[in-house]
Design a protein around this motif. Structure first.
Motif, PDB file in Angstrom:
ATOM      1  N   SER A 110      35.128  46.114  41.083  1.00  0.00           N
ATOM      2  CA  SER A 110      36.359  46.623  41.760  1.00  0.00           C
ATOM      3  C   SER A 110      37.417  47.432  40.838  1.00  0.00           C
ATOM      4  CB  SER A 110      37.097  45.053  41.941  1.00  0.00           C
ATOM      5  OG  SER A 110      36.489  44.209  42.764  1.00  0.00           O
ATOM      6  N   ARG A 111      36.579  48.012  40.048  1.00  0.00           N
ATOM      7  CA  ARG A 111      37.436  48.917  38.809  1.00  0.00           C
ATOM      8  C   ARG A 111      38.408  49.795  39.524  1.00  0.00           C
ATOM      9  NH1 ARG A 111      34.737  52.321  33.882  1.00  0.00           N
ATOM     10  NH2 ARG A 111      36.557  53.979  33.665  1.00  0.00           N
ATOM     11  N   ASP A 112      37.791  50.747  40.574  1.00  0.00           N
ATOM     12  CA  ASP A 112      38.601  51.945  41.031  1.00  0.00           C
ATOM     13  C   ASP A 112      39.873  51.376  41.908  1.00  0.00           C
ATOM     14  OD1 ASP A 112      36.620  53.616  39.940  1.00  0.00           O
ATOM     15  OD2 ASP A 112      35.783  53.848  41.802  1.00  0.00           O
ATOM     16  N   ARG A 113      39.520  50.096  42.475  1.00  0.00           N
ATOM     17  CA  ARG A 113      40.524  49.568  43.449  1.00  0.00           C
ATOM     18  C   ARG A 113      41.664  49.142  42.314  1.00  0.00           C
ATOM     19  NH1 ARG A 113      41.401  44.297  44.784  1.00  0.00           N
ATOM     20  NH2 ARG A 113      39.385  43.717  44.159  1.00  0.00           N
ATOM     21  N   LEU A 114      41.421  48.395  41.329  1.00  0.00           N
ATOM     22  CA  LEU A 114      42.478  47.916  40.517  1.00  0.00           C
ATOM     23  C   LEU A 114      42.888  48.888  39.520  1.00  0.00           C
ATOM     24  CD1 LEU A 114      40.228  45.104  38.885  1.00  0.00           C
ATOM     25  CD2 LEU A 114      42.371  44.793  40.416  1.00  0.00           C
ATOM     26  N   ALA A 138      43.814  45.762  30.030  1.00  0.00           N
ATOM     27  CA  ALA A 138      43.194  44.410  29.606  1.00  0.00           C
ATOM     28  C   ALA A 138      43.081  43.764  30.939  1.00  0.00           C
ATOM     29  CB  ALA A 138      44.146  43.615  28.583  1.00  0.00           C
ATOM     30  N   LEU A 139      44.095  43.713  31.764  1.00  0.00           N
ATOM     31  CA  LEU A 139      43.983  43.031  33.114  1.00  0.00           C
ATOM     32  C   LEU A 139      42.867  43.890  33.851  1.00  0.00           C
ATOM     33  CD1 LEU A 139      47.521  42.647  34.101  1.00  0.00           C
ATOM     34  CD2 LEU A 139      46.038  40.796  34.013  1.00  0.00           C
ATOM     35  N   VAL A 140      42.566  45.123  33.982  1.00  0.00           N
ATOM     36  CA  VAL A 140      41.535  45.661  34.835  1.00  0.00           C
ATOM     37  C   VAL A 140      40.275  45.296  34.059  1.00  0.00           C
ATOM     38  CG1 VAL A 140      40.601  47.996  35.590  1.00  0.00           C
ATOM     39  CG2 VAL A 140      43.081  47.660  35.620  1.00  0.00           C
ATOM     40  N   ALA A 141      40.247  45.084  32.921  1.00  0.00           N
ATOM     41  CA  ALA A 141      38.776  44.884  32.327  1.00  0.00           C
ATOM     42  C   ALA A 141      38.565  43.397  32.767  1.00  0.00           C
ATOM     43  CB  ALA A 141      39.157  45.051  30.806  1.00  0.00           C
ATOM     44  N   ALA A 142      39.599  42.666  32.500  1.00  0.00           N
ATOM     45  CA  ALA A 142      39.423  41.150  32.958  1.00  0.00           C
ATOM     46  C   ALA A 142      38.636  40.925  34.105  1.00  0.00           C
ATOM     47  CB  ALA A 142      40.523  40.394  32.625  1.00  0.00           C
ATOM     48  N   PHE A 143      39.347  41.722  35.417  1.00  0.00           N
ATOM     49  CA  PHE A 143      39.182  41.431  36.677  1.00  0.00           C
ATOM     50  C   PHE A 143      38.107  42.214  37.424  1.00  0.00           C
ATOM     51  CE2 PHE A 143      43.095  39.207  36.405  1.00  0.00           C
ATOM     52  CZ  PHE A 143      43.085  38.261  37.280  1.00  0.00           C
ATOM     53  N   MET A 144      37.603  43.330  36.766  1.00  0.00           N
ATOM     54  CA  MET A 144      37.189  44.344  37.565  1.00  0.00           C
ATOM     55  C   MET A 144      35.494  43.962  37.811  1.00  0.00           C
ATOM     56  SD  MET A 144      36.329  47.305  34.724  1.00  0.00           S
ATOM     57  CE  MET A 144      35.237  47.144  33.421  1.00  0.00           C
ATOM     58  N   LEU A 170      47.028  39.121  42.494  1.00  0.00           N
ATOM     59  CA  LEU A 170      45.552  39.430  42.350  1.00  0.00           C
ATOM     60  C   LEU A 170      44.819  38.224  41.877  1.00  0.00           C
ATOM     61  CD1 LEU A 170      43.355  41.232  41.604  1.00  0.00           C
ATOM     62  CD2 LEU A 170      44.307  41.526  39.219  1.00  0.00           C
ATOM     63  N   VAL A 171      45.312  37.235  40.967  1.00  0.00           N
ATOM     64  CA  VAL A 171      45.178  35.611  41.053  1.00  0.00           C
ATOM     65  C   VAL A 171      44.845  34.915  42.262  1.00  0.00           C
ATOM     66  CG1 VAL A 171      45.479  33.638  39.950  1.00  0.00           C
ATOM     67  CG2 VAL A 171      46.003  35.575  38.577  1.00  0.00           C
ATOM     68  N   ARG A 172      45.610  34.892  42.986  1.00  0.00           N
ATOM     69  CA  ARG A 172      45.415  34.298  44.486  1.00  0.00           C
ATOM     70  C   ARG A 172      44.362  34.902  45.202  1.00  0.00           C
ATOM     71  NH1 ARG A 172      51.372  35.194  44.421  1.00  0.00           N
ATOM     72  NH2 ARG A 172      52.366  33.233  43.605  1.00  0.00           N
ATOM     73  N   GLU A 173      44.344  36.198  44.983  1.00  0.00           N
ATOM     74  CA  GLU A 173      43.144  36.760  45.828  1.00  0.00           C
ATOM     75  C   GLU A 173      41.685  36.537  45.236  1.00  0.00           C
ATOM     76  OE1 GLU A 173      43.695  40.964  45.769  1.00  0.00           O
ATOM     77  OE2 GLU A 173      45.681  40.741  46.707  1.00  0.00           O
ATOM     78  N   ARG A 174      41.806  36.227  43.990  1.00  0.00           N
ATOM     79  CA  ARG A 174      40.380  35.840  43.373  1.00  0.00           C
ATOM     80  C   ARG A 174      40.335  34.319  43.498  1.00  0.00           C
ATOM     81  NH1 ARG A 174      36.911  38.025  43.289  1.00  0.00           N
ATOM     82  NH2 ARG A 174      35.546  36.510  41.805  1.00  0.00           N
ATOM     83  N   VAL A 175      41.024  33.571  43.536  1.00  0.00           N
ATOM     84  CA  VAL A 175      41.012  32.221  44.174  1.00  0.00           C
ATOM     85  C   VAL A 175      40.592  31.850  45.416  1.00  0.00           C
ATOM     86  CG1 VAL A 175      42.137  29.839  44.218  1.00  0.00           C
ATOM     87  CG2 VAL A 175      42.549  31.316  42.161  1.00  0.00           C
ATOM     88  N   ASP A 176      41.057  32.732  46.118  1.00  0.00           N
ATOM     89  CA  ASP A 176      40.843  32.663  47.787  1.00  0.00           C
ATOM     90  C   ASP A 176      39.058  32.974  47.940  1.00  0.00           C
ATOM     91  OD1 ASP A 176      43.435  31.840  48.584  1.00  0.00           O
ATOM     92  OD2 ASP A 176      43.908  34.046  49.200  1.00  0.00           O
ATOM     93  N   ASP A 177      38.652  34.103  46.993  1.00  0.00           N
ATOM     94  CA  ASP A 177      37.289  34.450  46.950  1.00  0.00           C
ATOM     95  C   ASP A 177      36.431  33.483  46.164  1.00  0.00           C
ATOM     96  OD1 ASP A 177      38.175  36.611  48.550  1.00  0.00           O
ATOM     97  OD2 ASP A 177      37.842  37.882  46.819  1.00  0.00           O
ATOM     98  N   GLY A 178      36.978  32.106  45.752  1.00  0.00           N
ATOM     99  CA  GLY A 178      36.157  31.023  45.323  1.00  0.00           C
ATOM    100  C   GLY A 178      36.386  31.029  43.495  1.00  0.00           C
TER     101      GLY A 178
END
Length: 330
Positions: A110-114, A138-144, A170-178
């Protein structure tokens, strides 16, 4: 199996307590908040969970892996996104070079999108970036790499309000994805907006684990009332009244039952009445009155009252730590 299970986790730095006898679980798909002021032990707990610090006693699992076993812990970290409270980024690298290094360790689906979402210029040297832009890196690195578990230590530090909202989305989206999330903060509004449950840390002890709604109710109701008569202050000086101010309008925090409030006001001719939830800060401060508590649900005060309490400076994280922290524990 919970995403995180922490069992009587204790970490001492010599005679200095980081955390003591901390037990809690973060369920799959849950956002769990670590709430407490700086020095409460939040960062020590997170770094011990990640295997960056060895516990003095107790244990924990991360995505089913033993967090105290170096091989198992490393395997778990492949599926974890970690954001330190004070990311110690290499200031001589460009943002893109740093993200390339992180991508080689865990991936970058998900790097490019973030990068586009946070408006990050990867060509710039990290040392030339503002505090907020370093936090974006740091946020991109944690989520990508689309992690299954996120451990986020003071994640909105340095972000402007618009980017804080983007982070929350972004946090809510990741939680929605499990995904599951452990989020440490001393910003009460952030915790209230994002978390399902919170664990309140005080001087290294977990003094409560409860839902955000229960935490909010602990603070009671804020009451503002205007009456026709002169107010007798003594009428309002009672156990379920806090922060009393008597003037043209009487204001106070009410912690009792509604029926008792109605009985109290029935002796006056009420001209105007406003009752709202008390600020979350008031609920939070109920955990910081009185003596130092023991672990949640116990009456044990831990070590003696003379023990110095706080977090020692963090050690350097292993090479595979996402956005390695160079700052001190909180």
């Amino acid at each position: 199996m919970p995403a995180i299970e922490c069992r009587n986790l204790t970490k001492y730095y010599g005679d200095v307590r980081g955390v003591e006898d901390v037990s809690f679980a973060v369920e799959d798909g849950e956002v769990f908040g670590f709430l407490g002021p700086n020095g409460a032990g939040k960062t020590t707990a997170i770094r011990t969970l990640l295997g960056f610090l060895s516990p003095t006693s107790g244990g924990a699992t991360l995505l089913g892996h033993d967090a105290t076993d170096p091989v198992a812990s490393r395997r778990a970290r492949e599926r974890v996104g970690f954001l330190p409270g004070d990311p110690g980024l290499d200031r001589d690298r460009t943002a893109g070079a740093f993200l390339d290094h992180q991508a080689a360790l865990r991936g970058e689906s998900s790097r490019d999108r973030l990068v586009d979402r946070f408006g990050l210029d990867e060509s710039r040297r990290i040392g030339d970036l503002s505090r907020g832009n370093r936090q974006k890196v740091a946020l991109v690195a944690a989520f990508m790499h689309d992690p299954d578990l996120l451990l986020l230590d003071e994640p909105t530090s340095g972000l402007d309000p618009l980017l804080q909202e983007e982070f929350a989305a972004l946090v809510r989206e990741r939680v929605d994805d499990g995904a599951s999330v452990l989020l440490s903060s001393h910003v009460l509004g952030e915790v209230a907006a994002l978390c399902d449950r919170v664990g309140v840390l005080r001087e290294g002890h977990l003094v409560a684990v409860e839902s955000v709604s229960d935490l909010r109710s602990r603070g009671g109701k804020q009451v503002r009332v205007r009456v026709a008569e002169d107010v007798a202050r003594a009428d309002f000086e009672r156990r379920d009244v806090m922060n009393l101010r008597v003037g043209e309008t009487v204001s106070f925090t009410w912690t009792g039952e509604y029926d008792a409030l109605i009985d109290l006001l029935s002796g006056y001719s009420v001209l105007d009445l406003d009752v709202v939830d008390a600020p979350l800060e008031e609920a939070f401060m109920t955990f910081y009155d009185g003596d130092v508590p023991g672990p949640a649900g116990s009456g044990n005060g831990g070590r003696s009252a003379g023990t110095r309490v706080g977090d020692a400076p963090s050690n350097a994280a292993p090479a595979d730590a996402t956005a390695d922290s160079g700052g001190g524990d909180r």
